[in-house]
Design a protein around this motif. Structure first.
Motif, mmCIF file in Angstrom:
data_model
loop_
_atom_site.group_PDB
_atom_site.id
_atom_site.type_symbol
_atom_site.label_atom_id
_atom_site.label_comp_id
_atom_site.label_asym_id
_atom_site.label_seq_id
_atom_site.Cartn_x
_atom_site.Cartn_y
_atom_site.Cartn_z
ATOM 1 N N MET A 1 19.549 -20.888 11.952
ATOM 2 C CA MET A 1 19.709 -19.522 12.459
ATOM 3 C C MET A 1 20.170 -18.604 11.334
ATOM 4 S SD MET A 1 18.828 -19.410 15.638
ATOM 5 C CE MET A 1 19.589 -17.933 16.291
ATOM 6 N N GLU A 2 20.182 -17.304 11.644
ATOM 7 C CA GLU A 2 20.586 -16.329 10.638
ATOM 8 C C GLU A 2 22.049 -16.544 10.240
ATOM 9 O OE1 GLU A 2 19.356 -12.263 11.772
ATOM 10 O OE2 GLU A 2 18.146 -13.298 13.255
ATOM 11 N N ASN A 3 22.338 -16.219 9.001
ATOM 12 C CA ASN A 3 23.684 -16.407 8.473
ATOM 13 C C ASN A 3 24.674 -15.477 9.161
ATOM 14 O OD1 ASN A 3 25.854 -17.103 6.869
ATOM 15 N ND2 ASN A 3 25.323 -15.609 5.282
ATOM 16 N N THR A 4 25.779 -16.052 9.666
ATOM 17 C CA THR A 4 26.818 -15.235 10.296
ATOM 18 C C THR A 4 28.177 -15.530 9.695
ATOM 19 O OG1 THR A 4 27.190 -16.894 12.004
ATOM 20 C CG2 THR A 4 25.572 -15.201 12.497
ATOM 21 N N ALA A 5 28.189 -16.030 8.482
ATOM 22 C CA ALA A 5 29.444 -16.472 7.876
ATOM 23 C C ALA A 5 30.463 -15.351 7.754
ATOM 24 C CB ALA A 5 29.174 -17.080 6.498
ATOM 25 N N LYS A 6 29.981 -14.149 7.473
ATOM 26 C CA LYS A 6 30.906 -13.049 7.236
ATOM 27 C C LYS A 6 30.273 -11.742 7.684
ATOM 28 C CE LYS A 6 33.513 -10.755 3.566
ATOM 29 N NZ LYS A 6 33.774 -10.696 2.111
ATOM 30 N N ILE A 7 31.057 -10.904 8.328
ATOM 31 C CA ILE A 7 30.571 -9.577 8.708
ATOM 32 C C ILE A 7 30.698 -8.662 7.495
ATOM 33 C CG2 ILE A 7 30.941 -7.573 10.191
ATOM 34 C CD1 ILE A 7 32.062 -9.452 12.285
ATOM 35 N N LYS A 385 3.809 -9.336 34.517
ATOM 36 C CA LYS A 385 3.016 -10.070 33.522
ATOM 37 C C LYS A 385 3.292 -9.581 32.103
ATOM 38 C CE LYS A 385 -1.629 -11.659 32.328
ATOM 39 N NZ LYS A 385 -1.233 -11.748 30.918
ATOM 40 N N ILE A 386 3.321 -8.268 31.916
ATOM 41 C CA ILE A 386 3.546 -7.728 30.567
ATOM 42 C C ILE A 386 4.928 -8.109 30.059
ATOM 43 C CG2 ILE A 386 3.971 -5.563 29.314
ATOM 44 C CD1 ILE A 386 1.531 -4.393 30.690
ATOM 45 N N MET A 387 5.948 -8.000 30.915
ATOM 46 C CA MET A 387 7.310 -8.316 30.475
ATOM 47 C C MET A 387 7.461 -9.811 30.188
ATOM 48 S SD MET A 387 8.801 -5.420 30.248
ATOM 49 C CE MET A 387 10.400 -6.077 29.810
ATOM 50 N N ARG A 388 6.881 -10.660 31.024
ATOM 51 C CA ARG A 388 6.979 -12.103 30.785
ATOM 52 C C ARG A 388 6.224 -12.501 29.519
ATOM 53 N NH1 ARG A 388 9.309 -14.696 35.089
ATOM 54 N NH2 ARG A 388 9.308 -13.516 37.056
ATOM 55 N N ASP A 389 5.052 -11.907 29.308
ATOM 56 C CA ASP A 389 4.293 -12.206 28.090
ATOM 57 C C ASP A 389 5.046 -11.759 26.843
ATOM 58 O OD1 ASP A 389 2.291 -13.275 29.630
ATOM 59 O OD2 ASP A 389 0.882 -11.602 29.367
ATOM 60 N N ALA A 390 5.664 -10.564 26.910
ATOM 61 C CA ALA A 390 6.427 -10.058 25.772
ATOM 62 C C ALA A 390 7.636 -10.942 25.500
ATOM 63 C CB ALA A 390 6.862 -8.620 26.019
ATOM 64 N N PHE A 391 8.335 -11.342 26.558
ATOM 65 C CA PHE A 391 9.493 -12.214 26.364
ATOM 66 C C PHE A 391 9.067 -13.542 25.740
ATOM 67 C CE2 PHE A 391 12.587 -15.436 27.302
ATOM 68 C CZ PHE A 391 13.799 -14.798 27.095
ATOM 69 N N ALA A 392 7.974 -14.101 26.233
ATOM 70 C CA ALA A 392 7.497 -15.387 25.703
ATOM 71 C C ALA A 392 7.161 -15.279 24.217
ATOM 72 C CB ALA A 392 6.274 -15.859 26.488
ATOM 73 N N ALA A 393 6.523 -14.173 23.818
ATOM 74 C CA ALA A 393 6.166 -13.996 22.412
ATOM 75 C C ALA A 393 7.408 -13.864 21.540
ATOM 76 C CB ALA A 393 5.277 -12.761 22.253
ATOM 77 N N VAL A 394 8.399 -13.114 22.018
ATOM 78 C CA VAL A 394 9.637 -12.939 21.257
ATOM 79 C C VAL A 394 10.409 -14.251 21.192
ATOM 80 C CG1 VAL A 394 11.885 -11.776 21.237
ATOM 81 C CG2 VAL A 394 9.809 -10.469 21.723
ATOM 82 N N TRP A 395 10.488 -14.963 22.315
ATOM 83 C CA TRP A 395 11.198 -16.246 22.334
ATOM 84 C C TRP A 395 10.553 -17.235 21.363
ATOM 85 C CZ3 TRP A 395 15.704 -17.764 24.656
ATOM 86 C CH2 TRP A 395 15.979 -19.134 24.644
ATOM 87 N N GLU A 396 9.236 -17.302 21.374
ATOM 88 C CA GLU A 396 8.522 -18.218 20.485
ATOM 89 C C GLU A 396 8.776 -17.864 19.025
ATOM 90 O OE1 GLU A 396 6.290 -20.982 18.599
ATOM 91 O OE2 GLU A 396 6.982 -20.986 20.692
ATOM 92 N N ALA A 397 8.754 -16.573 18.701
ATOM 93 C CA ALA A 397 9.019 -16.150 17.319
ATOM 94 C C ALA A 397 10.442 -16.507 16.905
ATOM 95 C CB ALA A 397 8.784 -14.648 17.180
ATOM 96 N N ALA A 398 11.389 -16.334 17.813
ATOM 97 C CA ALA A 398 12.783 -16.659 17.507
ATOM 98 C C ALA A 398 12.956 -18.152 17.254
ATOM 99 C CB ALA A 398 13.688 -16.205 18.658
ATOM 100 N N GLN A 399 12.309 -18.972 18.094
ATOM 101 C CA GLN A 399 12.438 -20.416 17.936
ATOM 102 C C GLN A 399 11.748 -20.925 16.667
ATOM 103 O OE1 GLN A 399 14.425 -22.300 20.129
ATOM 104 N NE2 GLN A 399 14.913 -20.190 20.710
ATOM 105 N N SER A 400 10.573 -20.396 16.403
ATOM 106 C CA SER A 400 9.811 -20.895 15.249
ATOM 107 C C SER A 400 10.411 -20.467 13.922
ATOM 108 C CB SER A 400 8.350 -20.419 15.330
ATOM 109 O OG SER A 400 8.277 -19.009 15.252
ATOM 110 N N LYS A 401 11.050 -19.290 13.874
ATOM 111 C CA LYS A 401 11.621 -18.787 12.630
ATOM 112 C C LYS A 401 13.124 -19.040 12.520
ATOM 113 C CE LYS A 401 8.243 -14.965 12.320
ATOM 114 N NZ LYS A 401 7.581 -15.335 11.065
ATOM 115 N N GLY A 402 13.736 -19.510 13.616
ATOM 116 C CA GLY A 402 15.173 -19.751 13.601
ATOM 117 C C GLY A 402 15.971 -18.465 13.491
ATOM 118 N N ILE A 403 15.565 -17.446 14.245
ATOM 119 C CA ILE A 403 16.219 -16.133 14.171
ATOM 120 C C ILE A 403 16.640 -15.675 15.568
ATOM 121 C CG2 ILE A 403 15.074 -15.388 12.047
ATOM 122 C CD1 ILE A 403 12.979 -13.975 13.697
ATOM 123 N N LEU A 404 17.420 -14.601 15.601
ATOM 124 C CA LEU A 404 17.879 -14.053 16.874
ATOM 125 C C LEU A 404 16.728 -13.415 17.634
ATOM 126 C CD1 LEU A 404 21.129 -12.213 15.712
ATOM 127 C CD2 LEU A 404 20.932 -14.521 16.645
#
Length: 428
Positions: A1-7, A385-404
């Motif tokens: 995941m993204e670095n959160t060591a220090k603000i 449908k549009i909201m679920r598709d958008a959420f799925a795309a964002v979730w997949e991008a977050a999981q594959s890239k290890g980001i928020l």
């Protein structure tokens, strides 16, 4: 995941304004963007067009009063500008710039063919009579007439604006054009070309995204505890939908105060009481709590549906939720974002969570252009449908890239905007 060591020190300020918050978000997303698009990134940090207008009106007592108005078109690479108009005493140009930029990203995340725009007037509408409010709206519409149009820039309601204001706005534009042009604004009354389902659309989008997030985290909505910050159109609709799905709305906060009931509040009774008295205080089946206690309520889901910069580094450590859903625009400061991440609290970002409103605005615009209108069931099904598709795309991008989720949503939205900018090229 993204670095959160220090603000970083520059984030550790609750005074960070909306535009600075947006620039920080672009800064964070840049390392994850397609390298072929990086030469165009600065496009996202510069609004295409900003208009400041004087809005003079004659008050009922005969005095001429002047108000400052704004319309900002952040980016039009993917289509005409789209974004609301707010009437608020604290509206500023930089706030409107940020809101227009978030609209650019939001429209791209749900893949509707719009660019980002926003408008506002620095005014307390509660101090105006209905006649003064109409004169203010019509004068503002006339002043920004050079920018707007159904194929140029399409305003909509936002804070302290509503169907009636959109009707006045549409009529003013139509009179100046010499023809009825319903598609110049969305969020109109149904009798004037408005869309069924528009009133609850933003809150419904928040609900849909939260249900999807809860499913991924293994949280059942039935029986889940929910707190709602902001009880306007968005917060009230979301609260009602959660309650109807079997969740317990245990705490609600707005500008009049905070209320709580660990067994669950009757959302419809709270709304009725709020409309009748102008306050949450004394709502049936509730007890008052402090603002600090509201943030510390032990819940599964917190919906932030009020204004910008509500979740800060001061109250983020107190939040006891598994999911924060951003029904408002920019409710979480960058510093608070890092704190929530470190505490493993999932944040559904505004550019995804509250995109239901602009999605149904898009439906309204399409219906106006075609002069063919859909049923509310059809609209809700298309929105779902549009909201679920958008959420799925964002979730997949977050999981594959290890980001928020926020970074993933910005990656998705920014890349769509920048690809359009790149393909269009520069002229001359």
């Amino acid at each position: 995941m993204e670095n959160t060591a220090k603000i970083p020190s520059y984030l550790s300020r609750d005074s960070l304004g909306p535009w600075e918050t947006y620039l920080v978000q672009i800064d964070r997303v840049e390392p994850y963007l397609d390298k072929a698009l990086l030469p165009w990134v600065e496009t996202l940090t510069r609004p295409k067009r900003s208009l400041i207008v004087d809005v003079p009106i004659r008050l009922d007592n005969g005095v001429i009063a002047h108000y400052e108005g704004y319309r900002v078109q952040h980016n039009l690479s993917r289509g005409p500008g789209k974004g609301g108009i707010r009437f608020h005493p604290e509206v500023t140009l930089t706030e409107v710039m940020a809101l227009s930029a978030w609209m650019t990203i939001k429209n791209a995340v749900v893949n509707v063919p719009y660019g980002g725009a926003k408008g506002g007037i620095r005014v307390d509408p509660k101090k105006l009579t209905i006649e003064e409010l109409e004169r203010l709206t019509r004068r503002y519409a006339s002043e920004i007439n050079i920018l707007i149009g159904p194929d140029k820039d399409i305003p909509a309601p936002d804070i302290n604006t509503n169907e009636q204001i959109m009707a006045w706005f549409m009529d003013t534009y139509s009179v100046n054009q010499g023809k009825t042009t319903t598609g110049v604004v969305t969020g109109k009354p149904v009798s004037l070309g408005g869309s069924l389902g528009r009133h609850d659309a933003t809150g419904r989008g928040v609900f849909i995204c939260t249900v999807e997030a809860a499913r991924h985290l293994g949280i059942a909505i039935a029986g889940a505890k929910v707190s709602i910050q902001g009880f306007g159109n968005v917060g009230e609709a979301a609260a009602r939908l959660f309650a109807d799905a079997g969740a317990k709305v245990v705490a609600i906060q707005d500008e009049t105060g905070s209320i709580h009931n660990g067994r669950g509040l009757d959302v419809r009774q709270v709304r009725k009481h709020r409309l009748e008295t102008g306050s949450l205080a004394g709502a049936p089946g509730s007890e008052p709590i402090s603002g600090d206690d509201f943030w510390g309520c032990e819940v599964d889901i917190l919906v932030a549906a009020a204004m910008e910069n509500q979740i800060t580094e001061k109250n983020a450590p107190a939040i006891r939720a598994k999911i924060v859903a951003e029904g408002a625009n920019g409710p979480t400061t960058p510093a608070a974002d890092l704190i929530l991440q470190e505490r493993n609290i999932l944040v559904i970002p505004d550019v995804l969570a509250n995109a239901g409103g602009v999605t149904v605005s898009y439906f309204e615009w399409v219906q106006d252009i075609s002069a063919f209108f859909w049923s509310e069931d059809e609209i809700n099904a298309r929105l779902d449908k549009i909201m679920r598709d958008a959420f799925a795309a964002v979730w997949e991008a977050a999981q594959s890239k290890g980001i928020l989720l926020r970074t993933a949503a910005f990656v998705l939205g920014c890349e769509r905007v920048l690809m359009a900018r790149k393909l269009r090229g520069l002229y001359p």
